[in-house]
Design a protein around this motif. Structure first.
Motif, PDB file in Angstrom:
ATOM      1  N   ALA B 226       0.846  -1.196   0.000  1.00 19.00           N
ATOM      2  CA  ALA B 226       0.000   0.000   0.000  1.00 19.00           C
ATOM      3  C   ALA B 226       0.877   1.241   0.000  1.00 19.00           C
ATOM      4  CB  ALA B 226      -0.908   0.005   1.227  1.00 19.00           C
ATOM      5  N   LEU B 227       0.364   2.313  -0.581  1.00 17.22           N
ATOM      6  CA  LEU B 227       0.964   3.644  -0.449  1.00 17.22           C
ATOM      7  C   LEU B 227       0.002   4.462   0.405  1.00 17.22           C
ATOM      8  CD1 LEU B 227       2.121   4.438  -4.124  1.00 17.22           C
ATOM      9  CD2 LEU B 227       3.544   3.652  -2.221  1.00 17.22           C
ATOM     10  N   LEU B 228       0.496   4.955   1.529  1.00 19.30           N
ATOM     11  CA  LEU B 228      -0.379   5.681   2.450  1.00 19.30           C
ATOM     12  C   LEU B 228       0.192   7.065   2.720  1.00 19.30           C
ATOM     13  CD1 LEU B 228      -1.087   2.779   5.013  1.00 19.30           C
ATOM     14  CD2 LEU B 228      -2.493   3.488   3.066  1.00 19.30           C
ATOM     15  N   VAL B 229      -0.641   8.065   2.610  1.00 22.46           N
ATOM     16  CA  VAL B 229      -0.227   9.453   2.850  1.00 22.46           C
ATOM     17  C   VAL B 229      -0.287   9.731   4.346  1.00 22.46           C
ATOM     18  CG1 VAL B 229      -0.815  11.873   2.449  1.00 22.46           C
ATOM     19  CG2 VAL B 229      -1.047  10.186   0.593  1.00 22.46           C
ATOM     20  N   VAL B 230       0.813  10.238   4.879  1.00 22.82           N
ATOM     21  CA  VAL B 230       0.864  10.524   6.318  1.00 22.82           C
ATOM     22  C   VAL B 230       1.074  12.025   6.514  1.00 22.82           C
ATOM     23  CG1 VAL B 230       1.713   8.261   7.030  1.00 22.82           C
ATOM     24  CG2 VAL B 230       3.357   9.991   6.316  1.00 22.82           C
ATOM     25  N   PRO B 231       0.508  12.580   7.575  1.00 23.58           N
ATOM     26  CA  PRO B 231       0.661  14.021   7.790  1.00 23.58           C
ATOM     27  C   PRO B 231       2.072  14.430   8.208  1.00 23.58           C
ATOM     28  CG  PRO B 231      -0.669  13.023   9.536  1.00 23.58           C
ATOM     29  CD  PRO B 231      -0.459  11.977   8.507  1.00 23.58           C
ATOM     30  N   SER B 232       2.859  13.495   8.734  1.00 24.70           N
ATOM     31  CA  SER B 232       4.178  13.872   9.264  1.00 24.70           C
ATOM     32  C   SER B 232       5.021  12.615   9.465  1.00 24.70           C
ATOM     33  CB  SER B 232       4.007  14.555  10.627  1.00 24.70           C
ATOM     34  OG  SER B 232       3.462  13.618  11.547  1.00 24.70           O
ATOM     35  N   PRO B 233       6.345  12.776   9.618  1.00 23.11           N
ATOM     36  CA  PRO B 233       7.174  11.614   9.968  1.00 23.11           C
ATOM     37  C   PRO B 233       6.753  10.978  11.292  1.00 23.11           C
ATOM     38  CG  PRO B 233       8.556  13.386   9.131  1.00 23.11           C
ATOM     39  CD  PRO B 233       7.175  13.960   9.280  1.00 23.11           C
ATOM     40  N   GLU B 234       6.293  11.789  12.269  1.00 20.54           N
ATOM     41  CA  GLU B 234       5.799  11.225  13.538  1.00 20.54           C
ATOM     42  C   GLU B 234       4.647  10.256  13.271  1.00 20.54           C
ATOM     43  OE1 GLU B 234       6.446  14.374  13.212  1.00 20.54           O
ATOM     44  OE2 GLU B 234       7.474  15.135  15.001  1.00 20.54           O
ATOM     45  N   ALA B 235       3.735  10.698  12.429  1.00 20.01           N
ATOM     46  CA  ALA B 235       2.578   9.848  12.117  1.00 20.01           C
ATOM     47  C   ALA B 235       3.035   8.570  11.416  1.00 20.01           C
ATOM     48  CB  ALA B 235       1.582  10.617  11.251  1.00 20.01           C
ATOM     49  N   ALA B 236       4.051   8.699  10.565  1.00 26.09           N
ATOM     50  CA  ALA B 236       4.569   7.513   9.878  1.00 26.09           C
ATOM     51  C   ALA B 236       5.101   6.497  10.895  1.00 26.09           C
ATOM     52  CB  ALA B 236       5.669   7.919   8.898  1.00 26.09           C
TER      53      ALA B 236
END
Lengths: 470, 470
Positions: B226-236
């Protein structure tokens, strides 16, 4: 290089440099080992309170040319922690350095001092819903430093690897007192030679591990256990392969046990519940830890059915709850204690390439099967190709009657393993017990390189004199 | 110790001892490296046909005191395979030793010679329904010996570890020509110091790897991406943690990429399909390989939904078939090529403790963000804490304009990583590019021990002179 004996002056000078209670009497517990094969001796015991104090001890010992035996939990089975002869050395115990220095749950990292007891590490990991997967029977007394110095194995190696594989970094005091701060939390670091793995498994002969950065793993979403009766070791291997095709790395443990082992338990532990009505010749314990969305008991039932269909399994039980899982594991975990109560003539810790495990058992059984006056309990970590092929007196006889035959028995087991490309020490190490085996079976170039490395890292030879390289 | 130049007499004598075609002309391909930073030089090229011939070469070189540069696929990024100055050394290429010596599917073991190309190893594993999990962009030319000498990483380290973790044994020729036969198929072997790991990652400075026993793994029953869009590296990072809570080790890869990377691809590879309509600031590629009974796409959809609910993911796509998986992976695998076409001012291969990845990005962005005349493409193996934080010229400018600022830029990236307990070489190694960094950032005791070890294993210093330790 000859080492000097400890002198009162040396001890007084050392005492003056260390905090109170560092030097302590030579208690008998430091001089015993679990199998009662050796009686140790020591000139003094020192238990430093910090890495800096360990450095003071080693610098002083190097200067005075006195031997140092690093002492961890004292649970080693090959005499690595016991110095039976030579000038009474300084026994260096890490028992006061027990701190869990830090836990990083989101990184799956825990930093423990060398004296931390394995069970404490387990508890610290559990407190953050993580697992430190190394586990062995002596987890209540084994300490982190010794586990790493000996590259301990145990029942979860199949899935998570041995002590080496689940260590990210070390803090080490070298023989001259220099401290290497290698307590990395990094998962990847390609900056120079791998000192960490050189120290891990060096059994206290290259440096003293004072702390370690350990890998944790998430607890699997669902865990399950089964005991499955197999017609032969070959079938057990094929079952392992089938299990991994079904569940991949989720197969956490795959332990082979024999009917003889169950008879030993019936004889020495009558209260322990026997798992099968009819005692099988061979059976395996399989443990799995699965991702979300899978029912472990159901996954094991599916495997059981498919294996039964294929003739790999003739009978079995899948644990339906945690109490039953615990009961199945008891069968495996009480095996060393049942062996101890029977009293082995000679115990072994061999490994062979996985595909040759059945051949090893065939050859060893053929060799020993004709003797008649012995019993064989072969069990172990089949998934790792690691067997404890142990020889016991015939019923009603005592191991003392076999003392003169012990060396010949051991030699035969090790010869067969060596012929198959195997090892005479899969997980216990060399210590003092297997120094001669290392010379007999080891690659001469490897041994020469080991001697060179020992010579530069410990030029005076103070660290664990006599262990590993003799 | 000074080394001698190659002489016609030396080469003639060597030629006489080797089979035909071992000595060969110094083709220009041996003297180039992928980033075009160095021009190599060599007095001669020798390509032995066997381990015995490698031993002849090294013994002769040690005797004559001539430098030897071990040469594998030539794909290294830190100049370990290139000797730009000094007496023209003997370039030792393993290109003729390409055999897959044996495959043991039931043991998950494959034995390959050092010259075998990574893709050939992949194919040999696939032929028995297994996987050799190490994979990197240069898999079509990288060879086994170099991969191990450099402890290569790649996209599957999160699940299976780096080259070190998936190697069981080595065959090595040491600097004086002695051969260590350590091609073990054993999963467990605690018999002495860990020479294997000492050689792995030593970048050809301690010995020449001629063959390796490699671990294979079963192919997971079902794979998904999957490719998932994250709001920030923390969220990743939080998403990674959630993914592992769901699926444990089944998370095979977890790669962070940025919108800048997508812009680079749009600019240099207009035919490559952009995955998102609106270019996100950050997104991750997550790859899973699950046990039987689980649908990978469904498991990823479940994760997506839960992460969306928790605010960790704002958008995403789960691959519905292999073609789509391949397309998602293309985005990741073309990132280095897009970077190459843009032309980096300075590329980096740092790692930090996993929990500090967001802090690293924050600090580095704060440092470089004010410059204005640069572009940053930060991407990498987030699951391993390993980022390629690469600096590029502003649009319309060329990297040549930045040459004088390169050292300052690199220093700043490495300083930030070091301050956070990180590494300046996560997976590429030291080679010749990072010798000074090793001295600047390395633990002095570790470096001293490395020098001692080098001194005993290669006393004349013929092996890869100038690499790693300078």
């Amino acid at each position: 290089m000859t080492l000097n004996a400890l002198t009162p002056d040396f001890l007084a000078a050392l005492d003056a440099q260390l905090g109170p209670k560092a030097l302590r009497p030579v208690d008998v517990r430091y001089l015993e080992e679990p199998r009662g094969r050796w009686a140790g001796q020591a000139g003094a015991v020192v238990a430093p309170a910090s890495t800096a104090e360990v450095a003071i001890v080693l610098a002083a010992a190097a200067q005075a040319r006195v031997g140092v035996v690093p002492y961890s939990g004292g649970t080693g089975l090959v005499g690595g922690q016991i110095m039976p002869d030579g000038a009474g050395a300084l026994l260096l115990s890490l028992e006061r350095m027990t701190a869990i220095r830090a836990v990083y749950p989101e990184e799956n990292v825990l930093i423990a001092e060398a004296g931390a007891i394995l069970e404490e590490v387990h508890r610290a990991a559990e407190a953050v819903e993580r697992v430190y997967p190394l586990t062995i029977a002596s987890k209540g007394s084994a300490r982190v430093g010794g586990l790493l110095a000996c590259n301990a194995g145990g029942v979860n190696v199949l899935r998570y690897g041995n002590a080496r594989d689940i260590c990210l970094g070390l803090e080490v005091v070298f023989a001259d007192g220099r401290i290497w701060n290698g307590l990395s939390r990094l998962r990847k670091d390609n900056t120079g030679y791998d000192l960490r793995n050189l120290l891990i498994g060096s059994e206290g002969t290259l440096g003293v591990i004072t702390a370690a950065s350990l890998k944790l793993v998430p607890r699997p979403a669902g865990e399950g256990t089964a005991l499955l009766v197999v017609p032969s070791p070959e079938a057990a291997l094929a079952l392992l392969s089938m299990a991994r095709d079904h569940m991949g790395e989720a197969v956490s443990a795959f332990e082979l046990m024999s009917g003889e082992g169950l008879r030993f338990q019936a004889e020495t532990m009558p209260d322990l519940r026997q798992p099968f009505e009819a005692r099988p010749e061979w059976f395996v314990l399989i443990d799995v830890g699965l991702a979300r969305g899978l029912d472990p008991a159901q996954a094991l039932e599916t495997l059981f059915a498919e294996a039964f269909e294929a003739g790999l399994v003739s009978d079995g039980i899948v644990a339906q709850n945690d109490a039953q899982r615990h009961q199945f594991w008891e069968v495996r975990e009480q095996m060393p204690e049942a062996n101890r109560r029977i009293g082995s003539v000679s115990s072994h810790d061999i490994s062979v390439p996985l595909g040759l495990v059945p051949e090893f058992i065939r050859r060893a059984d053929a060799h020993f099967g004709t003797m008649g006056d012995i019993r064989i309990n072969c069990f172990g970590h089949l998934g790792d190709g690691n067997l404890h092929y142990n020889i016991f007196p015939a019923q009603g006889r005592s191991k003392a009657e076999y003392v003169t035959r012990r060396d010949e028995i051991k030699r035969a087991v090790h010869d067969i393993s060596h012929d198959l490309g195997g090892s005479h020490s899969a997980e216990h190490g060399i210590g003092r017990l297997k120094v001669q085996d290392l010379i007999t079976y080891g690659d001469p170039v490897k041994i020469a390189m080991m001697r060179e490395i020992k010579r530069v890292l410990d030029p005076v030879g103070i660290l664990n004199p006599g262990a590993v390289l003799g």
